[in-house]
Design a protein around this motif. Structure first.
Motif, PDB file in Angstrom:
ATOM      1  N   GLU A 180       3.993   1.895  10.204  1.00  0.00           N
ATOM      2  CA  GLU A 180       4.935   1.641  11.282  1.00  0.00           C
ATOM      3  C   GLU A 180       4.250   1.431  12.619  1.00  0.00           C
ATOM      4  O   GLU A 180       4.752   0.745  13.485  1.00  0.00           O
ATOM      5  CB  GLU A 180       5.913   2.818  11.369  1.00  0.00           C
ATOM      6  N   ASP A 181       3.071   2.036  12.790  1.00  0.00           N
ATOM      7  CA  ASP A 181       2.370   1.900  14.062  1.00  0.00           C
ATOM      8  C   ASP A 181       1.351   0.771  14.030  1.00  0.00           C
ATOM      9  O   ASP A 181       0.515   0.654  14.917  1.00  0.00           O
ATOM     10  CB  ASP A 181       1.675   3.222  14.423  1.00  0.00           C
ATOM     11  N   GLY A 182       1.386  -0.067  12.990  1.00  0.00           N
ATOM     12  CA  GLY A 182       0.481  -1.198  12.893  1.00  0.00           C
ATOM     13  C   GLY A 182      -0.858  -0.865  12.278  1.00  0.00           C
ATOM     14  O   GLY A 182      -1.719  -1.733  12.177  1.00  0.00           O
ATOM     15  N   LYS A 183      -1.061   0.363  11.842  1.00  0.00           N
ATOM     16  CA  LYS A 183      -2.332   0.788  11.285  1.00  0.00           C
ATOM     17  C   LYS A 183      -2.211   0.955   9.772  1.00  0.00           C
ATOM     18  O   LYS A 183      -1.268   1.569   9.291  1.00  0.00           O
ATOM     19  CB  LYS A 183      -2.735   2.114  11.920  1.00  0.00           C
ATOM     20  N   PRO A 184      -3.151   0.396   8.976  1.00  0.00           N
ATOM     21  CA  PRO A 184      -3.103   0.634   7.529  1.00  0.00           C
ATOM     22  C   PRO A 184      -3.105   2.135   7.239  1.00  0.00           C
ATOM     23  O   PRO A 184      -3.834   2.897   7.870  1.00  0.00           O
ATOM     24  CB  PRO A 184      -4.382  -0.035   7.019  1.00  0.00           C
ATOM     25  N   PHE A 185      -2.318   2.563   6.272  1.00  0.00           N
ATOM     26  CA  PHE A 185      -2.165   3.990   6.042  1.00  0.00           C
ATOM     27  C   PHE A 185      -3.470   4.660   5.627  1.00  0.00           C
ATOM     28  O   PHE A 185      -3.722   5.820   5.968  1.00  0.00           O
ATOM     29  CB  PHE A 185      -1.090   4.248   4.984  1.00  0.00           C
ATOM     30  N   VAL A 186      -4.326   3.958   4.885  1.00  0.00           N
ATOM     31  CA  VAL A 186      -5.610   4.549   4.507  1.00  0.00           C
ATOM     32  C   VAL A 186      -6.414   4.936   5.742  1.00  0.00           C
ATOM     33  O   VAL A 186      -7.141   5.933   5.733  1.00  0.00           O
ATOM     34  CB  VAL A 186      -6.408   3.586   3.611  1.00  0.00           C
TER      35      VAL A 186
ATOM     36  N   LEU B 199     -14.913  -2.139  -5.134  1.00  0.00           N
ATOM     37  CA  LEU B 199     -14.025  -1.254  -5.892  1.00  0.00           C
ATOM     38  C   LEU B 199     -13.203  -0.390  -4.953  1.00  0.00           C
ATOM     39  O   LEU B 199     -11.993  -0.215  -5.133  1.00  0.00           O
ATOM     40  CB  LEU B 199     -14.842  -0.367  -6.831  1.00  0.00           C
ATOM     41  N   LEU B 200     -13.859   0.153  -3.936  1.00  0.00           N
ATOM     42  CA  LEU B 200     -13.163   0.985  -2.965  1.00  0.00           C
ATOM     43  C   LEU B 200     -12.131   0.188  -2.182  1.00  0.00           C
ATOM     44  O   LEU B 200     -11.016   0.653  -1.931  1.00  0.00           O
ATOM     45  CB  LEU B 200     -14.167   1.623  -2.004  1.00  0.00           C
ATOM     46  N   GLN B 201     -12.495  -1.035  -1.796  1.00  0.00           N
ATOM     47  CA  GLN B 201     -11.557  -1.852  -1.029  1.00  0.00           C
ATOM     48  C   GLN B 201     -10.332  -2.213  -1.857  1.00  0.00           C
ATOM     49  O   GLN B 201      -9.203  -2.232  -1.343  1.00  0.00           O
ATOM     50  CB  GLN B 201     -12.226  -3.127  -0.520  1.00  0.00           C
ATOM     51  N   ASN B 202     -10.541  -2.455  -3.149  1.00  0.00           N
ATOM     52  CA  ASN B 202      -9.402  -2.744  -4.019  1.00  0.00           C
ATOM     53  C   ASN B 202      -8.423  -1.571  -4.042  1.00  0.00           C
ATOM     54  O   ASN B 202      -7.201  -1.754  -4.008  1.00  0.00           O
ATOM     55  CB  ASN B 202      -9.886  -3.040  -5.432  1.00  0.00           C
ATOM     56  N   VAL B 203      -8.973  -0.352  -4.097  1.00  0.00           N
ATOM     57  CA  VAL B 203      -8.119   0.833  -4.118  1.00  0.00           C
ATOM     58  C   VAL B 203      -7.460   1.034  -2.755  1.00  0.00           C
ATOM     59  O   VAL B 203      -6.283   1.406  -2.678  1.00  0.00           O
ATOM     60  CB  VAL B 203      -8.921   2.075  -4.527  1.00  0.00           C
ATOM     61  N   ARG B 204      -8.172   0.787  -1.681  1.00  0.00           N
ATOM     62  CA  ARG B 204      -7.560   0.864  -0.345  1.00  0.00           C
ATOM     63  C   ARG B 204      -6.343  -0.044  -0.259  1.00  0.00           C
ATOM     64  O   ARG B 204      -5.288   0.337   0.252  1.00  0.00           O
ATOM     65  CB  ARG B 204      -8.562   0.451   0.738  1.00  0.00           C
ATOM     66  N   ASN B 205      -6.519  -1.264  -0.721  1.00  0.00           N
ATOM     67  CA  ASN B 205      -5.413  -2.213  -0.653  1.00  0.00           C
ATOM     68  C   ASN B 205      -4.198  -1.726  -1.443  1.00  0.00           C
ATOM     69  O   ASN B 205      -3.051  -1.854  -0.993  1.00  0.00           O
ATOM     70  CB  ASN B 205      -5.872  -3.579  -1.173  1.00  0.00           C
ATOM     71  N   LYS B 206      -4.453  -1.154  -2.611  1.00  0.00           N
ATOM     72  CA  LYS B 206      -3.349  -0.634  -3.427  1.00  0.00           C
ATOM     73  C   LYS B 206      -2.689   0.564  -2.756  1.00  0.00           C
ATOM     74  O   LYS B 206      -1.459   0.697  -2.765  1.00  0.00           O
ATOM     75  CB  LYS B 206      -3.872  -0.255  -4.813  1.00  0.00           C
ATOM     76  N   LEU B 207      -3.491   1.449  -2.181  1.00  0.00           N
ATOM     77  CA  LEU B 207      -2.937   2.600  -1.478  1.00  0.00           C
ATOM     78  C   LEU B 207      -2.070   2.161  -0.305  1.00  0.00           C
ATOM     79  O   LEU B 207      -0.971   2.684  -0.090  1.00  0.00           O
ATOM     80  CB  LEU B 207      -4.070   3.505  -0.980  1.00  0.00           C
ATOM     81  N   ASN B 208      -2.548   1.194   0.454  1.00  0.00           N
ATOM     82  CA  ASN B 208      -1.771   0.699   1.584  1.00  0.00           C
ATOM     83  C   ASN B 208      -0.466   0.052   1.121  1.00  0.00           C
ATOM     84  O   ASN B 208       0.580   0.212   1.760  1.00  0.00           O
ATOM     85  CB  ASN B 208      -2.603  -0.305   2.389  1.00  0.00           C
ATOM     86  N   GLN B 209      -0.532  -0.669   0.017  1.00  0.00           N
ATOM     87  CA  GLN B 209       0.667  -1.333  -0.491  1.00  0.00           C
ATOM     88  C   GLN B 209       1.702  -0.306  -0.954  1.00  0.00           C
ATOM     89  O   GLN B 209       2.893  -0.411  -0.624  1.00  0.00           O
ATOM     90  CB  GLN B 209       0.297  -2.261  -1.647  1.00  0.00           C
ATOM     91  N   VAL B 210       1.247   0.691  -1.699  1.00  0.00           N
ATOM     92  CA  VAL B 210       2.157   1.735  -2.180  1.00  0.00           C
ATOM     93  C   VAL B 210       2.772   2.487  -1.005  1.00  0.00           C
ATOM     94  O   VAL B 210       3.986   2.734  -0.954  1.00  0.00           O
ATOM     95  CB  VAL B 210       1.418   2.694  -3.125  1.00  0.00           C
TER      96      VAL B 210
ATOM     97  N   SER C 280       3.343   1.532   1.897  1.00  0.00           N
ATOM     98  CA  SER C 280       4.205   0.726   2.755  1.00  0.00           C
ATOM     99  C   SER C 280       5.687   0.980   2.482  1.00  0.00           C
ATOM    100  O   SER C 280       6.532   0.688   3.320  1.00  0.00           O
ATOM    101  CB  SER C 280       3.883  -0.763   2.585  1.00  0.00           C
ATOM    102  N   SER C 281       5.994   1.532   1.306  1.00  0.00           N
ATOM    103  CA  SER C 281       7.395   1.828   0.977  1.00  0.00           C
ATOM    104  C   SER C 281       7.781   3.263   1.334  1.00  0.00           C
ATOM    105  O   SER C 281       8.930   3.656   1.153  1.00  0.00           O
ATOM    106  CB  SER C 281       7.632   1.591  -0.521  1.00  0.00           C
ATOM    107  N   TRP C 282       6.829   4.063   1.815  1.00  0.00           N
ATOM    108  CA  TRP C 282       7.111   5.448   2.156  1.00  0.00           C
ATOM    109  C   TRP C 282       7.736   5.556   3.543  1.00  0.00           C
ATOM    110  O   TRP C 282       7.448   4.748   4.434  1.00  0.00           O
ATOM    111  CB  TRP C 282       5.849   6.287   2.142  1.00  0.00           C
TER     112      TRP C 282
END
Length: 283
Positions: A73-79, A240-251, A253-255
């Motif tokens: 919400e504040d424009g920052k990726p959650f990770v 590998l880490l970046q792939n997981v970051r992207n998934k964490l941020n995507q998940v 985003s619905s919280w």
């Protein structure tokens, strides 16, 4: 359900800030090892042991290196919010965001034993097996996003423990720090997915940075520089880490904002449980 109380220590990522540098391919006595140079440590989370002192709030941080990702919400990726909370649990000499006083000597002063290190590896295997089982079972559908990320460690630990056995060492049974943490993760996975994701993130990301440096230091002291499978990955670790970051941020985003804050509040507990495992190495 917390493990027995004990003294606190600095987290493994602190070592990376002091000693981490790109590694080239090199050969140990057992096998060839390629360790891919990690991202700058400032952009990784930390596993440190600190007492549980109650609730925490989300902290802001500037991304040192970030691929495009879903923002909060504040424009920052959650990770990046997760990393910021973790970094604040460092001491000032470990990170600019650090706020803690030093509570333990540096790893260079540890006097590890093979027996203690084996207890650490056995308990770590219990924890990683549980993390892998949880995401494979996917009682929460989006857990499946984190299956087969390339960061999994239980098979590597199984190989390492077999190697120790062939060297004549007795492999201990899992102990309270590992079984207690695994049980706690299983409970969270069923009832509190946001809190579970906090542990998932910190365990895996911490191991690729400070955890890897601890392994290197211990190997130099007691294993004649033998490099274990636990500290090797197939492919580019940074990717590998970046792939997981992207998934964490995507998940995430619905919280809701409250769910995100609840995830962040679990950080200190994550550090405490991980620190209990690390304590095996030097006690």
């Amino acid at each position: 359900m917390a493990p027995p109380a004990a003294a606190s220590l600095s987290g493994p990522h602190a070592l990376a800030r002091q000693a981490l540098s790109p590694f080239a391919s090199r050969r140990s006595g057992r096998l060839s090892v390629l360790v891919v140079a990690p991202r700058p440590v400032s952009s990784l989370p930390v596993a440190a042991l600190v007492p549980w002192r109650g609730r925490m709030v989300a902290a802001a941080a500037t991304a040192a290196e970030m691929a495009p990702a879903v923002s909060g919400e504040d424009g920052k990726p959650f990770v990046e919010e997760m990393r910021a909370v973790a970094m604040r649990l460092h001491t000032k000499d470990q990170a600019n965001e650090g706020e803690k006083e030093p509570e333990a000597p540096p790893v260079s002063m540890w006097e590890p034993s093979v027996e203690g290190y084996l207890r650490f590896l056995v308990d770590s295997k219990v924890v990683f097996q549980m993390l892998e089982a949880i995401v494979d079972r996917a009682v929460v559908p989006w857990y499946a996003e984190f299956s087969n990320t390339g960061l999994e460690r239980s098979e590597q630990l199984k190989k390492d423990l077999e190697w120790f056995r062939l060297q004549g060492h007795i492999i201990p049974e899992p102990s309270a720090p590992g079984t207690t943490y695994a049980s706690y993760l299983e409970e969270l996975a069923e009832k509190d997915p946001q809190a579970f994701i906090c542990h998932f993130y910190n365990v895996y990301f911490a191991h690729t940075a400070g955890g890897r440096m601890i392994g290197k230091k211990v190997s130099e002291k007691i294993l004649n520089k033998e490099e274990l499978e636990f500290y090797k990955w197939e492919g580019n670790v940074s990717q590998l880490l970046q792939n997981v970051r992207n998934k964490l941020n995507q998940v995430a985003s619905s919280w809701s904002r409250g769910e995100k804050d609840h995830c962040l509040e679990e950080t200190e507990k994550s550090f405490k449980y991980s620190g209990d495992l690390l304590r095996h190495i030097f006690t």
